[in-house]
Scaffold this active site. Structure first.
Site, PDB file in Angstrom:
ATOM      1  N   HIS A   1      42.893  32.284  37.522  1.00 51.63           N
ATOM      2  CA  HIS A   1      42.067  32.023  38.709  1.00 51.63           C
ATOM      3  C   HIS A   1      40.355  32.445  38.373  1.00 51.63           C
ATOM      4  O   HIS A   1      39.622  32.062  39.012  1.00 51.63           O
ATOM      5  CB  HIS A   1      42.437  33.243  39.714  1.00 51.63           C
TER       6      HIS A   1
ATOM      7  N   ASP B   1      49.267  33.290  35.780  1.00 49.82           N
ATOM      8  CA  ASP B   1      47.824  33.199  35.990  1.00 49.82           C
ATOM      9  C   ASP B   1      47.377  33.488  34.665  1.00 49.82           C
ATOM     10  O   ASP B   1      46.701  34.602  34.425  1.00 49.82           O
ATOM     11  CB  ASP B   1      47.596  34.416  37.056  1.00 49.82           C
TER      12      ASP B   1
ATOM     13  N   SER C   1      39.537  40.966  36.380  1.00 48.11           N
ATOM     14  CA  SER C   1      40.393  40.013  36.148  1.00 48.11           C
ATOM     15  C   SER C   1      40.157  39.389  35.057  1.00 48.11           C
ATOM     16  O   SER C   1      39.139  39.345  34.238  1.00 48.11           O
ATOM     17  CB  SER C   1      40.048  38.721  37.199  1.00 48.11           C
TER      18      SER C   1
END
Length: 401
Positions: free
Chosen positions: A110, A158, A252
């Site tokens: 992402h 992810d 992230s």
């Protein structure tokens, strides 16, 4: 087109400046990003490359409004020499990552889906981001290799590989690859519930606070997280759940590390959280052992140029078509326009031109266009370039991994 993320308390922990949102038809990530922004706008609760020679591991401001390691402490880069910062063209940090070797870095998908690698660099070797160019290393990104199992609505799988345009200079102290956890490590109990794992990253110390200049770390116990929403899948691992300790925005793609039989192991990549530092809501990471075979396969393969051509078309409105063959089992096809002047659009497809059916289109404006296609079908592929204006000295490149 991937479905939009449902309105929920799922919080992506990427930092994404609004100005950087892609304006293109590769919309797998744009739905997700807009969903998160709209939750924030409503005041919702915070939920926040080469070939075989690269395989061995070296041994001896999405935003100004960002968040990061909650309840941790600052740490030296020598404690996490595999940690990297993904940076925008202006040098702003937006995600983390973990070094595997001199050519490859792992991060969350992402973080990079929908981005053009021409606008991304990577910083390594310094715990202080403001000193990255002077005391660390900054290299440009060549390609993003996207895991084909990624589901934006749930953040399953992810994971993405970052292929660098030039190699990192590895050493034993500040820039070092980390070994990926395997299925055998899971069997050996190295990621069992209760094992203490370590997460690192940059960002703000409070919700929507300014990113931190110094790298921070926090220890988190691995958790079953039976009340996760959405439920965890086999490709996820949770850690934390203690009040005041977690990952958050800006982390992230960063590493979650455990002890292995002979050194540190990369067990996870920061993905999402249902609440920054909320009790009984652990942080969620992509489980590295689930994707280790995919990564190892790519790193063992040669990087193969399929097209490399400089285009100059003085007349607007022209089409140029090129074709090449992709072998069965190819993990990734990456096509890029860059440099030069004018405006050119990129179309990648499996149907012979002329056609209106495309696997990927990129029409950002200017000459910087990009497509990354995971697990391309075997057979003939076509790349078409259309120039709304005249173009000069624009480089067209196609690569398979």
């Amino acid at each position: 087109m991937s479905p939009a993320m449902p309105a929920s308390n799922l919080l992506l922990v990427e930092c994404v400046p609004v100005a950087s949102l892609p304006l293109m038809s590769r919309t797998k990530s744009s739905h997700r990003i807009h969903a998160v922004l709209s939750l924030g706008a409503m005041g919702a609760a915070l939920m926040g490359g080469c070939g075989p020679q690269d395989l061995p591991v070296d041994g001896a401001e999405v935003g100004e409004a960002a968040q990061e390691i909650v309840g941790g402490t600052t740490t030296a880069i020598t404690n996490a020499p595999w940690q990297v910062s993904l940076r925008t063209a202006s040098g702003a940090h937006f995600c983390g990552g973990a070094i595997l070797g001199q050519w490859y870095v792992l991060t969350a998908q992402h973080c990079v889906a929908g981005r053009n690698p021409a606008t991304v660099s990577l910083g390594a070797g310094s715990a202080t981001r403001s000193l990255m160019t002077s005391t660390g290393q900054v290299v440009q990104v060549a390609d993003f290799l996207l895991h084909p199992g990624y589901i934006p609505s749930t953040l399953d799988m992810d994971v993405a590989l970052v292929r660098l345009a030039s190699p990192l200079t590895l050493n034993a102290t500040t820039v070092k690859g980390i070994t990926m956890a395997t299925a055998a490590d899971v069997t050996a109990g190295r990621t069992n519930v209760g094992v203490i794992a370590t997460a690192t990253g940059w960002g703000g110390l409070v919700p929507f606070g300014a990113p931190q200049d110094d790298l921070r770390t926090v220890d988190l116990p691995i958790s079953a997280y039976t009340n996760a929403a959405p439920p965890l899948t086999a490709s996820m691992i949770a850690a934390g759940g203690v009040a005041g300790q977690s990952i958050c925005h800006g982390d992230s793609g960063g590493p979650l590390v455990v002890n292995g039989a002979s050194g540190k192991l990369l067990a996870g990549l920061t993905s999402w959280t249902a609440g920054c530092g909320q009790a009984n809501h652990p942080s969620v990471f992509a489980r590295v052992s689930a994707i280790e075979p995919w990564v190892t396969n790519i790193r063992s393969r040669p990087v193969t140029p399929r097209l490399s051509e400089v285009l100059s078309v003085p007349t607007a409105g022209q089409w140029l078509h090129r074709s090449f063959t992709v072998a069965a089992g190819t993990p990734s096809l990456n096509v890029r326009l860059s440099g030069g002047t004018g405006d050119a659009n990129l179309y990648v497809h499996t149907a012979a031109p002329p056609t209106s059916t495309f696997v990927c289109t990129s029409t950002d404006g200017g000459t910087a266009e990009y497509c990354s296609i995971p697990s391309p079908a075997a057979g003939t592929w076509y790349v078409s370039v259309h120039n709304p204006t005249s173009i000069a000295n624009v480089t067209l490149r196609a690569t398979t991994y």
